[in-house]
Design a protein around this motif. Sequence first.
Motif, PDB file in Angstrom:
ATOM      1  N   ARG A 271      46.736  49.310  96.784  1.00 11.19           N
ATOM      2  CA  ARG A 271      45.996  48.148  96.307  1.00 11.19           C
ATOM      3  C   ARG A 271      46.891  47.339  95.384  1.00 11.19           C
ATOM      4  O   ARG A 271      47.582  47.904  94.531  1.00 11.19           O
ATOM      5  CB  ARG A 271      44.734  48.559  95.544  1.00 11.19           C
ATOM      6  CG  ARG A 271      43.624  49.094  96.423  1.00 11.19           C
ATOM      7  CD  ARG A 271      42.344  49.298  95.630  1.00 11.19           C
ATOM      8  NE  ARG A 271      41.306  49.871  96.459  1.00 11.19           N
ATOM      9  CZ  ARG A 271      40.509  49.158  97.254  1.00 11.19           C
ATOM     10  NH1 ARG A 271      40.651  47.845  97.306  1.00 11.19           N
ATOM     11  NH2 ARG A 271      39.582  49.744  97.984  1.00 11.19           N
ATOM     12  N   ASP A 272      46.855  46.018  95.549  1.00 14.18           N
ATOM     13  CA  ASP A 272      47.630  45.179  94.645  1.00 14.18           C
ATOM     14  C   ASP A 272      46.783  44.812  93.430  1.00 14.18           C
ATOM     15  O   ASP A 272      45.650  45.300  93.270  1.00 14.18           O
ATOM     16  CB  ASP A 272      48.154  43.927  95.358  1.00 14.18           C
ATOM     17  CG  ASP A 272      47.023  43.062  95.918  1.00 14.18           C
ATOM     18  OD1 ASP A 272      45.872  43.185  95.431  1.00 14.18           O
ATOM     19  OD2 ASP A 272      47.290  42.259  96.828  1.00 14.18           O
ATOM     20  N   SER A 273      47.312  43.939  92.581  1.00 10.37           N
ATOM     21  CA  SER A 273      46.630  43.604  91.331  1.00 10.37           C
ATOM     22  C   SER A 273      45.314  42.875  91.566  1.00 10.37           C
ATOM     23  O   SER A 273      44.443  42.849  90.681  1.00 10.37           O
ATOM     24  CB  SER A 273      47.548  42.733  90.465  1.00 10.37           C
ATOM     25  OG  SER A 273      47.930  41.554  91.171  1.00 10.37           O
ATOM     26  N   THR A 274      45.143  42.277  92.747  1.00  8.55           N
ATOM     27  CA  THR A 274      43.892  41.578  93.047  1.00  8.55           C
ATOM     28  C   THR A 274      42.855  42.489  93.686  1.00  8.55           C
ATOM     29  O   THR A 274      41.721  42.075  93.928  1.00  8.55           O
ATOM     30  CB  THR A 274      44.165  40.402  94.004  1.00  8.55           C
ATOM     31  OG1 THR A 274      44.590  40.910  95.278  1.00  8.55           O
ATOM     32  CG2 THR A 274      45.234  39.484  93.434  1.00  8.55           C
ATOM     33  N   GLY A 275      43.248  43.719  93.982  1.00  6.27           N
ATOM     34  CA  GLY A 275      42.332  44.654  94.627  1.00  6.27           C
ATOM     35  C   GLY A 275      42.445  44.681  96.128  1.00  6.27           C
ATOM     36  O   GLY A 275      41.775  45.480  96.798  1.00  6.27           O
ATOM     37  N   ALA A 276      43.286  43.796  96.693  1.00  2.00           N
ATOM     38  CA  ALA A 276      43.472  43.784  98.146  1.00  2.00           C
ATOM     39  C   ALA A 276      44.198  45.043  98.595  1.00  2.00           C
ATOM     40  O   ALA A 276      45.158  45.483  97.951  1.00  2.00           O
ATOM     41  CB  ALA A 276      44.256  42.549  98.570  1.00  2.00           C
ATOM     42  N   GLN A 277      43.735  45.621  99.672  1.00  2.00           N
ATOM     43  CA  GLN A 277      44.278  46.891 100.147  1.00  2.00           C
ATOM     44  C   GLN A 277      45.129  46.688 101.395  1.00  2.00           C
ATOM     45  O   GLN A 277      44.825  45.844 102.243  1.00  2.00           O
ATOM     46  CB  GLN A 277      43.142  47.864 100.449  1.00  2.00           C
ATOM     47  CG  GLN A 277      43.578  49.313 100.553  1.00  2.00           C
ATOM     48  CD  GLN A 277      42.390  50.259 100.597  1.00  2.00           C
ATOM     49  OE1 GLN A 277      41.398  50.003 101.255  1.00  2.00           O
ATOM     50  NE2 GLN A 277      42.474  51.356  99.876  1.00  2.00           N
TER      51      GLN A 277
END
Length: 404
Positions: free
Chosen positions: A148-154
């Motif tokens: 997961r990145d900092s935006t929550g996208a997986q």
Amino acid sequence: MTSILTNTGAMAALQTLKATNSSLGKAQSEITTGLKIAGAKDNASTWAIAQTMRSDVASFNQVSDSLNASIAAVGTGVAAAEQISGLLTQMKAKVTASMAAGADTTTIQADIDALTAQMQSIVDAASINGLNFVGSTGSTDVLSSLTRDSTGAQSAAFIGVAGFDLSTGTAGTARGAFEGSTFTAAAGGDLLAFSVDAGAAAAETVTLDATDFVAGDKISISVGNKATTYTVTAEDLAATTASDVIAVKLKAAVDAMGIAGFSLDYNSAAAGDLIVNNDGTGAADRNVAFSLTPANAGGLSSLNNIAVGTAADRTAALAAVSTAADSVNAAAASLGSAQGRLEAQAGFISKLTDNFKTSIGAMVDADMEEASARLTALQTQQQLGIQSLSIANQTPQTILSLFR
């Protein structure tokens, strides 16, 4: 003032009892479910975080299954490569035995053919769930993790595992690739093997003929116990003089091996000519072999050309087996390394999943000791609330005494 219409004491006692019953119901739910946050109404933010982590745990379980299946397939490939390596050791011993005076070359040839067939059988059987890492080249992307990145996208992460073609297949269509100035090429001109004495400058000229080449043909050159391989490309064949282009690239590949006292020189005056030199510092007698594996033929298809009927055949056979053994050992080493990486990743995913489960538990699991103590206290409060409501309900009845 006492009113028979509005009993404020009873109303206060009733509100207290309702609050106690509500808390008691929550405590009983925690004890029953083991969760202090069972739904979004209990704590919307924490519940949402826990649900996201639960979905990640479910995904990681699938990643773990993928890794375990791939580990089994790669491990099967390793076992197959190791087994084939052992068979090549036997084959090399038989080729060596055929060089002895009076050797029964007919029986030895039959044994070599049987070993070749056994290798193909091993390759065919080394498949699990459609994955065969010794049956074809190309890389397989194994699902290894989710990030997961900092935006929550997986997104998914993969580990690439290179496959190797260790099948014997068929020899394929001969390309007539090589012609020697002193020695004669075998296997339709696709195998040229010879020995060069120490200090023999320009001992042999190998002429490369790319007329019938196709993209994907593999040219292997072995010098003693070292070997290199070059795969012909469509760009090579599109050149005005394809034989010269490929010859230059073969020279570069041999130079990169760094064999002291040995060199392969390109003769620009004659198309496709490569001059073998074995002089200079560190010079020693060397067995040299040029071989071509046609595109789409089995990776070890050169073994189909092995013959031990003549001295020239036996020299070429020894070179072919040595080259094949180098390829198989390299495949086993690469697959073994990949298996180790996948096993390490599987171990990490297992620990990561456990950490996620622990974190979820810390957020939503009920403290059973606390819940038990709170339940006892609330049950006492409930009994007192009932008693208080009962007393409050009796107060209006004292008005009756005023009318007696």
